[in-house]
Design an enzyme around this catalytic site. Structure first.
Site, PDB file in Angstrom:
ATOM      1  N   ASP A 172      -1.128   9.188 -33.529  1.00  0.00           N
ATOM      2  CA  ASP A 172      -1.341   9.257 -34.972  1.00  0.00           C
ATOM      3  C   ASP A 172      -0.631  10.479 -35.548  1.00  0.00           C
ATOM      4  O   ASP A 172       0.009  11.257 -34.845  1.00  0.00           O
ATOM      5  CB  ASP A 172      -2.834   9.259 -35.301  1.00  0.00           C
ATOM      6  CG  ASP A 172      -3.555  10.462 -34.724  1.00  0.00           C
ATOM      7  OD1 ASP A 172      -2.867  11.426 -34.362  1.00  0.00           O
ATOM      8  OD2 ASP A 172      -4.787  10.441 -34.648  1.00  0.00           O
ATOM      9  N   VAL A 194       3.426 -18.299   9.217  1.00  0.00           N
ATOM     10  CA  VAL A 194       3.527 -16.878   9.549  1.00  0.00           C
ATOM     11  C   VAL A 194       4.902 -16.338   9.189  1.00  0.00           C
ATOM     12  O   VAL A 194       5.055 -15.240   8.641  1.00  0.00           O
ATOM     13  CB  VAL A 194       3.229 -16.643  11.043  1.00  0.00           C
ATOM     14  CG1 VAL A 194       3.518 -15.200  11.436  1.00  0.00           C
ATOM     15  CG2 VAL A 194       1.791 -17.009  11.353  1.00  0.00           C
ATOM     16  N   ALA A 195       5.958 -17.139   9.474  1.00  0.00           N
ATOM     17  CA  ALA A 195       7.325 -16.674   9.217  1.00  0.00           C
ATOM     18  C   ALA A 195       7.598 -16.533   7.720  1.00  0.00           C
ATOM     19  O   ALA A 195       8.432 -15.715   7.316  1.00  0.00           O
ATOM     20  CB  ALA A 195       8.315 -17.651   9.846  1.00  0.00           C
ATOM     21  N   GLU A 197       6.232  -9.754   5.563  1.00  0.00           N
ATOM     22  CA  GLU A 197       5.429  -8.675   6.146  1.00  0.00           C
ATOM     23  C   GLU A 197       5.823  -7.294   5.627  1.00  0.00           C
ATOM     24  O   GLU A 197       4.979  -6.412   5.462  1.00  0.00           O
ATOM     25  CB  GLU A 197       5.566  -8.687   7.675  1.00  0.00           C
ATOM     26  CG  GLU A 197       5.002  -9.917   8.363  1.00  0.00           C
ATOM     27  CD  GLU A 197       6.076 -10.978   8.566  1.00  0.00           C
ATOM     28  OE1 GLU A 197       7.120 -10.871   7.900  1.00  0.00           O
ATOM     29  OE2 GLU A 197       5.862 -11.905   9.377  1.00  0.00           O
TER      30      GLU A 197
END
Length: 393
Positions: free
Chosen positions: A316, A269-270, A274
């Protein structure tokens, strides 16, 4: 063809027949594709790989009892999604408003009299009148033409106008470039005038068929989305590898398995960034706001970064990037060259030339704006600068 459509070149359709046909074939509009309601916008925001990784991290954090991290991650995800949904929803409303403001009208013959009707109400069999500057509202089989030229770049990409006439063409269904007697929906009349019968409307038109093909194409992610997805996958693999090493090392040292499992989950998780999606979304939002100040409407936030990734624009040599505008630079009259229609052109030559420039064209003047073939517009504006106003004459 007119007989099969129950129409007449002189009288067109009756109002009742047009209403019945409209109820049968539907409005002359190309389907907009999948809906983009609030629910679909939210799902689109949450389907990003990095967002999915954050949601997994929030779930793991909740399972191990770390409610503060769980709440923080969920709040970040929700704020990020809300900002993206707000931007896309606002852009879609603006685009819809622009579509309503620019809803085209068409000149038709119904019940034997000219009439102006919304282009969405046209049906097969309608007799449509075209002039320079008009956008062709439906696929038309031309019945009579006068020096008609049509810009078909919307279909072919070629910016040089194509000459059109009413003569029959051999073959049942040649390609767009081989149909000089057909004016296709969404092309632009650059010169001349014409009358034609509507043979296809809405999605049955050539441009409608192209739209159907485009809807079937797989959407490709922007460069930023592709890089974020690769980054997220690498983070996920790295986190899994590190957690496995920590878990196995702890077991080898004699640590309790449950403790090492929770430690590995906490580490996972760390390791997830986030704040990264929120920072990216806010940065793109600031870019979209700056573009809006420059009159550019951004529908999806990743498009901001895509525009920033452009290094070269290849065009073009046919003048695709010009404004398609000209101005009267000089004129030759009475054997002499003049820079403009000024007082140095003596009478009566000046009056003859000025009236000819102002009147010998098919342009339309409305609210001071001149619309029509660019060459004729340049001549009419040159005459007006010399004091010969087309409307007054």
């Amino acid at each position: 063809m007119l007989r099969s459509l129950d129409s007449s070149a002189e009288r067109g359709l009756s109002a009742a027949a047009a209403r019945a046909a409209l109820a049968r074939v539907g409005p002359n509009e190309i389907e907009a594709g999948e809906g983009t309601g609030i629910g679909r916008l939210i799902v689109r925001q949450l389907s990003d790989f990095m967002i999915g990784l954050l949601l997994v991290a929030a779930l793991i954090s909740g399972l191990i009892g770390d409610l503060i991290d769980t709440i923080a991650i969920v709040v970040i995800v929700l704020l990020n999604a809300a900002f993206g949904v707000f931007q896309e929803y606002r852009a879609q409303r603006a685009i819809a408003a622009l579509r309503r403001m620019s809803a085209p009208a068409a000149r038709v013959i119904r019940d034997g009299a000219p009439a102006v009707v919304p282009a969405r109400d046209l049906v097969p069999g309608d007799i449509v009148l075209l002039e320079a500057g008009d956008v062709v509202p439906v696929d038309l089989r031309l019945l009579d033409t006068t020096d008609l030229g049509v810009d078909e770049s919307a279909l072919t990409g070629e910016s040089v106008p194509v000459a059109k006439d009413e003569r029959p063409v051999d073959g049942d269904d040649p390609g767009s470039a081989d149909r000089p007697n057909i004016a296709f929906k969404s092309t632009l009349v650059t010169r001349g005038r014409a009358r034609g019968v509507a043979v296809a409307t809405g999605s049955a038109t050539r441009i409608g068929q192209l739209a159907d093909l485009l809807r079937g194409e797989r959407t490709v992610g922007t460069p930023l989305q592709q890089r974020l997805e690769r980054f997220g996958r690498r983070i996920a693999l790295a986190v899994l590898a590190i957690c496995a090493v920590v878990f196995v090392t702890g077991l080898l040292q004699g640590q309790p398995p449950m403790l090492m499992f929770l430690t590995a989950l906490s580490l996972a998780v760390a390791a997830v960034p986030e704040a990264l999606p929120a920072v990216i979304t806010l940065s793109l939002g600031l870019g979209a706001r700056r573009l809006a100040e420059l009159k550019a409407l951004v529908r999806r936030l990743p498009a901001v970064e895509t525009l920033g990734s452009v290094t070269y624009i290849c065009a073009d040599k046919t003048g695709t990037l010009t404004e398609n505008r000209m101005a009267l630079g000089a004129l030759v009259a009475g054997g002499q060259r003049f820079e403009a229609l000024s007082d140095e052109v003596l009478e009566p030559l000046r009056s003859w030339v000025g009236q000819a420039l102002a009147l010998c064209s098919d342009v339309e003047v409305a609210d001071g704006a001149v619309r029509g073939d660019p060459t004729e517009v340049a001549l009419v504006e040159g005459a007006r600068a010399g004091g010969f106003d087309r409307t007054e004459l």
